[in-house]
Design a protein around this motif. Structure first.
Motif, PDB file in Angstrom:
ATOM      1  N   ARG A  59      -7.927   1.778 -15.691  1.00  0.00           N
ATOM      2  CA  ARG A  59      -7.397   2.315 -16.952  1.00  0.00           C
ATOM      3  C   ARG A  59      -6.222   3.270 -16.750  1.00  0.00           C
ATOM      4  O   ARG A  59      -5.514   3.597 -17.693  1.00  0.00           O
ATOM      5  N   ASN A  60      -6.034   3.734 -15.529  1.00  0.00           N
ATOM      6  CA  ASN A  60      -4.924   4.632 -15.219  1.00  0.00           C
ATOM      7  C   ASN A  60      -3.719   3.887 -14.656  1.00  0.00           C
ATOM      8  O   ASN A  60      -2.763   4.509 -14.187  1.00  0.00           O
ATOM      9  N   GLY A  61      -3.779   2.556 -14.666  1.00  0.00           N
ATOM     10  CA  GLY A  61      -2.661   1.758 -14.190  1.00  0.00           C
ATOM     11  C   GLY A  61      -2.574   1.652 -12.680  1.00  0.00           C
ATOM     12  O   GLY A  61      -1.554   1.271 -12.131  1.00  0.00           O
ATOM     13  N   ARG A  62      -3.667   1.969 -12.004  1.00  0.00           N
ATOM     14  CA  ARG A  62      -3.678   1.950 -10.539  1.00  0.00           C
ATOM     15  C   ARG A  62      -4.354   0.683 -10.007  1.00  0.00           C
ATOM     16  O   ARG A  62      -5.358   0.234 -10.534  1.00  0.00           O
ATOM     17  N   VAL A  63      -3.790   0.154  -8.950  1.00  0.00           N
ATOM     18  CA  VAL A  63      -4.378  -1.012  -8.286  1.00  0.00           C
ATOM     19  C   VAL A  63      -5.677  -0.554  -7.622  1.00  0.00           C
ATOM     20  O   VAL A  63      -5.689   0.413  -6.867  1.00  0.00           O
ATOM     21  N   VAL A  64      -6.776  -1.241  -7.926  1.00  0.00           N
ATOM     22  CA  VAL A  64      -8.050  -0.867  -7.307  1.00  0.00           C
ATOM     23  C   VAL A  64      -8.620  -1.967  -6.414  1.00  0.00           C
ATOM     24  O   VAL A  64      -9.444  -1.694  -5.555  1.00  0.00           O
ATOM     25  N   ASP A  65      -8.186  -3.202  -6.607  1.00  0.00           N
ATOM     26  CA  ASP A  65      -8.707  -4.296  -5.782  1.00  0.00           C
ATOM     27  C   ASP A  65      -7.825  -5.529  -5.957  1.00  0.00           C
ATOM     28  O   ASP A  65      -6.963  -5.569  -6.830  1.00  0.00           O
ATOM     29  N   SER A 102     -19.138 -13.423 -10.199  1.00  0.00           N
ATOM     30  CA  SER A 102     -19.857 -12.174 -10.478  1.00  0.00           C
ATOM     31  C   SER A 102     -19.130 -10.992  -9.838  1.00  0.00           C
ATOM     32  O   SER A 102     -19.142  -9.890 -10.381  1.00  0.00           O
ATOM     33  N   ARG A 103     -18.479 -11.217  -8.729  1.00  0.00           N
ATOM     34  CA  ARG A 103     -17.738 -10.142  -8.055  1.00  0.00           C
ATOM     35  C   ARG A 103     -16.655  -9.559  -8.972  1.00  0.00           C
ATOM     36  O   ARG A 103     -16.535  -8.347  -9.120  1.00  0.00           O
ATOM     37  N   ILE A 104     -15.877 -10.417  -9.574  1.00  0.00           N
ATOM     38  CA  ILE A 104     -14.813  -9.953 -10.467  1.00  0.00           C
ATOM     39  C   ILE A 104     -15.413  -9.358 -11.741  1.00  0.00           C
ATOM     40  O   ILE A 104     -15.020  -8.270 -12.176  1.00  0.00           O
ATOM     41  N   ARG A 105     -16.367 -10.051 -12.345  1.00  0.00           N
ATOM     42  CA  ARG A 105     -16.954  -9.571 -13.600  1.00  0.00           C
ATOM     43  C   ARG A 105     -17.611  -8.205 -13.435  1.00  0.00           C
ATOM     44  O   ARG A 105     -17.448  -7.316 -14.281  1.00  0.00           O
ATOM     45  N   LYS A 106     -18.325  -7.985 -12.327  1.00  0.00           N
ATOM     46  CA  LYS A 106     -18.985  -6.697 -12.092  1.00  0.00           C
ATOM     47  C   LYS A 106     -17.965  -5.579 -11.926  1.00  0.00           C
ATOM     48  O   LYS A 106     -18.157  -4.464 -12.439  1.00  0.00           O
ATOM     49  N   LYS A 107     -16.882  -5.857 -11.219  1.00  0.00           N
ATOM     50  CA  LYS A 107     -15.859  -4.818 -11.019  1.00  0.00           C
ATOM     51  C   LYS A 107     -15.163  -4.472 -12.328  1.00  0.00           C
ATOM     52  O   LYS A 107     -14.872  -3.306 -12.596  1.00  0.00           O
ATOM     53  N   LYS A 115       0.815  -1.215   0.000  1.00  0.00           N
ATOM     54  CA  LYS A 115       0.000   0.000   0.000  1.00  0.00           C
ATOM     55  C   LYS A 115       0.851   1.269   0.000  1.00  0.00           C
ATOM     56  O   LYS A 115       0.465   2.286  -0.569  1.00  0.00           O
ATOM     57  N   LYS A 116       2.025   1.214   0.623  1.00  0.00           N
ATOM     58  CA  LYS A 116       2.913   2.383   0.630  1.00  0.00           C
ATOM     59  C   LYS A 116       3.346   2.739  -0.790  1.00  0.00           C
ATOM     60  O   LYS A 116       3.604   3.893  -1.092  1.00  0.00           O
ATOM     61  N   GLN A 117       3.423   1.734  -1.641  1.00  0.00           N
ATOM     62  CA  GLN A 117       3.836   1.978  -3.025  1.00  0.00           C
ATOM     63  C   GLN A 117       2.645   2.239  -3.950  1.00  0.00           C
ATOM     64  O   GLN A 117       2.694   3.138  -4.779  1.00  0.00           O
ATOM     65  N   ASN A 118       1.571   1.436  -3.805  1.00  0.00           N
ATOM     66  CA  ASN A 118       0.464   1.556  -4.755  1.00  0.00           C
ATOM     67  C   ASN A 118      -0.667   2.459  -4.271  1.00  0.00           C
ATOM     68  O   ASN A 118      -1.569   2.782  -5.026  1.00  0.00           O
ATOM     69  N   GLY A 119      -0.631   2.840  -2.992  1.00  0.00           N
ATOM     70  CA  GLY A 119      -1.617   3.770  -2.461  1.00  0.00           C
ATOM     71  C   GLY A 119      -2.966   3.182  -2.122  1.00  0.00           C
ATOM     72  O   GLY A 119      -3.857   3.888  -1.646  1.00  0.00           O
ATOM     73  N   ARG A 120      -3.163   1.880  -2.325  1.00  0.00           N
ATOM     74  CA  ARG A 120      -4.504   1.332  -2.142  1.00  0.00           C
ATOM     75  C   ARG A 120      -4.565  -0.020  -1.447  1.00  0.00           C
ATOM     76  O   ARG A 120      -5.423  -0.262  -0.624  1.00  0.00           O
TER      77      ARG A 120
END
Length: 170
Positions: free
Chosen positions: A135-141, A152-157, A114-119
């Motif tokens: 789309r911005n190259g950021r880790v979201v999950d 469905s969890r992955i497909r919806k995200k 998280k210190k590196q990717n912010g999330r």
């Protein structure tokens, strides 16, 4: 280049070519560490199915074979390519890397800290750990190995990220 995204990293393809992840700019990515001898290996077929579900959209899967868990990836290079052919993989299978510990590839150090990717603070605990990248190259999950790629969890995200307006600040 923004240090909070994956675009500064280079990875190696199975044939030894260097690939800069900026090649995937403006795409939603699912990054997964794989192994050919794992109980989760049937997820390879599900990854192929997931890629087909989002065909024609700005979505890609990047698979990184790793032998970090239970020595379940004994294959190298061409043998890895032949293994992928059994599943008719429709996504890039990259060269084998370390995904945890002191020798982890810099990309995986970034993805799991998280210190590196912010999330996200989640290093892989086993094979088929998945990271979702916007789309911005950021880790979201991230998703643990027991979460199937076609869930469905992955497909919806993924669907949400594909329809979300991209930020222009880069």
């Amino acid at each position: 280049m923004d240090a909070g995204n994956i675009y500064r990293f280079n990875v190696e393809t199975l044939n030894g070519a260097q690939l800069n992840l900026a090649h995937y700019k403006n795409k939603v990515l699912l990054i997964v560490n794989t192994a050919s001898q794992c109980g989760f290996t049937p997820q390879m077929s599900e990854l192929v199915e997931l890629k087909k579900q989002f065909e024609g959209q700005d979505f890609e899967i990047l698979a990184f074979p790793s032998n970090d868990f239970g020595n379940q990836e004994p294959l190298e290079g061409e043998a890895l390519g032949q293994f992928c052919e059994r599943f008719d993989t429709n996504f890039p299978m990259l060269d084998k890397i370390h995904v945890r510990g002191p020798y982890a590839h810099p990309l995986y150090q970034f993805l799991s800290d998280k210190k590196q990717n912010g999330r996200v603070n989640a290093s892989p605990r086993w094979n088929f750990h998945k990271y979702l990248i916007d789309r911005n190259g950021r880790v979201v999950d991230f998703f643990y190995p027991f979460t199937k790629p076609v869930s469905s969890r992955i497909r919806k995200k993924i669907a949400h990220l594909l329809t979300e307006k991209q930020l222009t600040a880069q």
